[in-house]
Enzyme design. Structure first.
Site, short mmCIF file in Angstrom:
data_model
loop_
_atom_site.label_atom_id
_atom_site.label_comp_id
_atom_site.label_asym_id
_atom_site.label_seq_id
_atom_site.Cartn_x
_atom_site.Cartn_y
_atom_site.Cartn_z
N GLU A 131 0.84 -1.20 0.00
CA GLU A 131 0.00 0.00 0.00
C GLU A 131 0.87 1.25 0.00
O GLU A 131 1.77 1.39 0.82
CB GLU A 131 -0.89 -0.01 1.25
CG GLU A 131 -1.75 1.23 1.41
CD GLU A 131 -2.39 1.34 2.78
OE1 GLU A 131 -3.36 2.10 2.92
OE2 GLU A 131 -1.92 0.66 3.72
N LYS A 167 -10.03 1.72 -2.32
CA LYS A 167 -10.36 1.32 -0.96
C LYS A 167 -11.72 1.87 -0.56
O LYS A 167 -12.02 3.05 -0.75
CB LYS A 167 -9.28 1.84 0.01
CG LYS A 167 -9.45 1.38 1.44
CD LYS A 167 -8.31 1.88 2.33
CE LYS A 167 -8.43 1.38 3.75
NZ LYS A 167 -7.34 1.90 4.61
N CYS A 202 -5.04 -2.39 3.52
CA CYS A 202 -4.76 -2.08 4.92
C CYS A 202 -5.75 -2.77 5.85
O CYS A 202 -5.93 -3.97 5.79
CB CYS A 202 -4.72 -0.57 5.12
SG CYS A 202 -4.05 -0.06 6.72
#
Length: 554
Positions: A291, A359, A412
């Site tokens: 990420e 995301k 994440c």
């Protein structure tokens, strides 16, 4: 001796009872990674139950519920303040701006999350009786409240209680049946059952519930060991992966002159095999970066894409995290505003970007600010210091790209949410978790994060590939076994072939509907048995009479 101990615990009042609950909660954190001392929960949960016995001993129903809620809150606060202290590390990356907020971050979040424990113990007190049924009431209440903790107000199910039964790989296989949400209810039942050996008189068969709990544990372990001994077919066709872990400290990304240095590090590692030899990706189909590995806008930097294409050599693909900017498709102002998204991007062998996943589950205060206007007036900004914060992605939780089997991306902390590992439509072949745990150094948080991500593989019966900036990067098979890994704060790469998937699991088919079924069954049992109890739920401080379950004595 036993009576003296019980009288001592049941006699605790006020702050002494709260302090004992706080201590039990704090000790329970040792059951989680990296310590994994999960048998401690066989002491912590009986202790919690005795404190709840004390809270439910005397007074009106309202007074009992409030006293029980206070015990639950202090237990939850101890569990969460020590389980989440590492969050403070993120506020020290730019200490000049954010260090002042550190005390609030490491206390206010646990204080809020502890309210779910208070809700559970307060509700359980309404069905509290001097019988083994009280541990069923506690398990049902905590099972429901832990689900709420993972869903209300964006959710944060960190160190859910069900993980207490997953620190052993064989026991962890039960996740494929009920998931961590369903396993939470069973964990509370099992870990609490020894309290009956202390409180039930011999005539009430005190060994019955603990014996059943031991039998469930033994059966779960045996079934899990059998599952682990069964081979998993290899993925077809084979996909050769290279996972790149640069070990870039988060502070370095905020240095004005670091962009070229960080980019060169990523390119150099990508060209080397796991032994450090340059092979120019000759035997690699896909390189995976973590990420946000770079501190510049990759998709708006043509020169960087050209250099990536030169390293990929026309035959290797790249999956990388990046922050991308786009014009707001529904602007609320003129000229149109720019919004920023935390994304996973597919780049072909020529350096041309293709499929994108944005995301969807953003980190409050990290990637966006709740009540942003008000907090900005107070001088508070999100930790990434992105103006306006990140925007939430709206695409499907799935990435389909040329030359890749379909995958579910989890960026994440999306990996700590069980339902984020489910894709609509055709079942994917693998899970991919890219993350940046560099914010938290070598504290307990990255170990817990990795463990929770690994459990998604067992729940879904899918292999998990995890790539982190500073670690832990790993290749995990469909039963959650770690095939290869890079430890924290260690630069390097992993070369591996993508493991194969298993058939859909029971949890993969029905998800949290299984928890609902457990809750309904448990409530039915309580509804049937509670009216048949002869005592009124008042719990005296006498161990002899407190849990007597035979005929009433007048």
């Amino acid at each position: 001796m036993k009576q003296g101990y019980l009288n001592g615990v049941l006699g605790l009042r006020g702050w002494r009872r709260w302090l004992a609950a706080f201590g039990l909660g704090a000790a329970s954190v040792l059951a989680m990674p990296p310590f994994a001392l999960w048998p401690l929960l066989f002491l912590a949960f009986p202790g919690l139950t005795l404190l709840l016995d004390s809270a439910n001993g005397q007074g009106s129903r309202r007074a009992k519920a409030l006293a029980a809620a206070a015990v639950g809150w202090w237990f939850g606060f101890g569990y969460l303040v020590f389980g989440l202290y590492w969050i403070g590390g993120a506020f020290l990356v730019q200490a000049d701006r954010f260090a002042i907020l550190l005390p609030f971050a490491i206390t206010l979040l646990p204080a809020y999350l502890a309210c779910y424990f208070a809700l559970a113990t307060g509700i359980a007190s309404l069905a509290w009786r001097s019988s083994p049924l009280r541990i069923l009431a506690l398990a049902l209440a905590l099972g429901a409240s832990e689900w709420l903790r993972g869903h209300w107000f964006t959710g944060f199910p960190w160190n859910a209680l069900g993980y207490g039964l997953t620190l052993n790989d064989a026991l962890a296989q039960s996740l494929s049946l009920v998931g961590v949400t369903g396993l939470t209810l069973w964990a509370v039942l099992i870990f609490t059952s020894p309290v009956l050996l202390l409180t039930e008189p011999k005539s009430a068969r005190p060994w019955l519930w603990p014996g059943c709990a031991a039998a469930v544990l033994a059966a779960s372990f045996s079934w899990g060991a059998w599952q682990l001994s069964s081979p998993i077919a290899a993925a077809e066709p084979p996909l050769r992966l290279r996972l790149v872990q640069p070990n870039t400290p988060e502070k370095e990304k905020f240095e004005a002159t670091s962009a070229r240095r960080i980019f060169d590090r990523m390119l150099d590692l990508s060209r080397r095999d796991s032994r450090g030899n340059i092979d120019d990706l000759a035997q690699t189909d896909v390189v995976i970066w973590p990420e946000e590995p770079l501190n510049f806008r990759l998709l708006q930097t043509p020169q960087a894409l050209q250099e990536i294409g030169a390293v990929l050599g026309g035959h290797t693909k790249l999956l990388t995290g990046t922050i991308r900017a786009e014009t707001d498709p529904a602007p609320s102002q003129s000229p149109p505003a720019t919004r920023y998204l935390n994304s996973l991007v597919y780049i072909d062998g020529s350096g041309v970007p293709g499929a994108v996943f944005d995301k969807r589950h953003l980190v409050p205060f990290g990637e966006y600010l709740p009540y942003e206007g008000l907090l900005n007036l107070l001088g508070i900004e999100n930790l990434t210091r992105t103006a306006g914060g990140m925007a939430e992605g709206s695409n499907a939780r799935r990435l389909d790209a040329p030359g890749l089997p379909p995958l579910v991306p989890m960026i994440c902390y999306e990996a700590i949410f069980p339902d984020e590992a489910i894709a609509p439509g055709v079942r994917p072949s693998w899970l991919l978790n890219i993350t940046n745990d560099a914010w938290f150094g070598e504290q307990t948080g990255p170990y817990q994060h990795f463990h929770q991500a690994r459990m998604r593989a067992i729940e879904q019966g899918l292999p998990l590939i995890r790539v982190a900036i500073t670690g832990i990067s790993a290749v995990v098979d469909a039963r959650g076994q770690v095939l290869q890994r890079l430890p924290l704060v260690t630069p390097g790469v992993i070369d591996s072939v993508l493991p194969g998937p298993l058939p859909p699991t029971l949890y993969g088919r029905y998800g949290d509907g299984l928890l609902l079924a457990e809750l309904l069954l448990g409530l039915a049992l309580l509804a049937f048995y509670l009216p048949h109890r002869r005592n009124d739920g008042n719990i005296s401080r006498s161990p002899r009479n407190m849990f007597y379950t035979g005929p009433s004595v007048k």
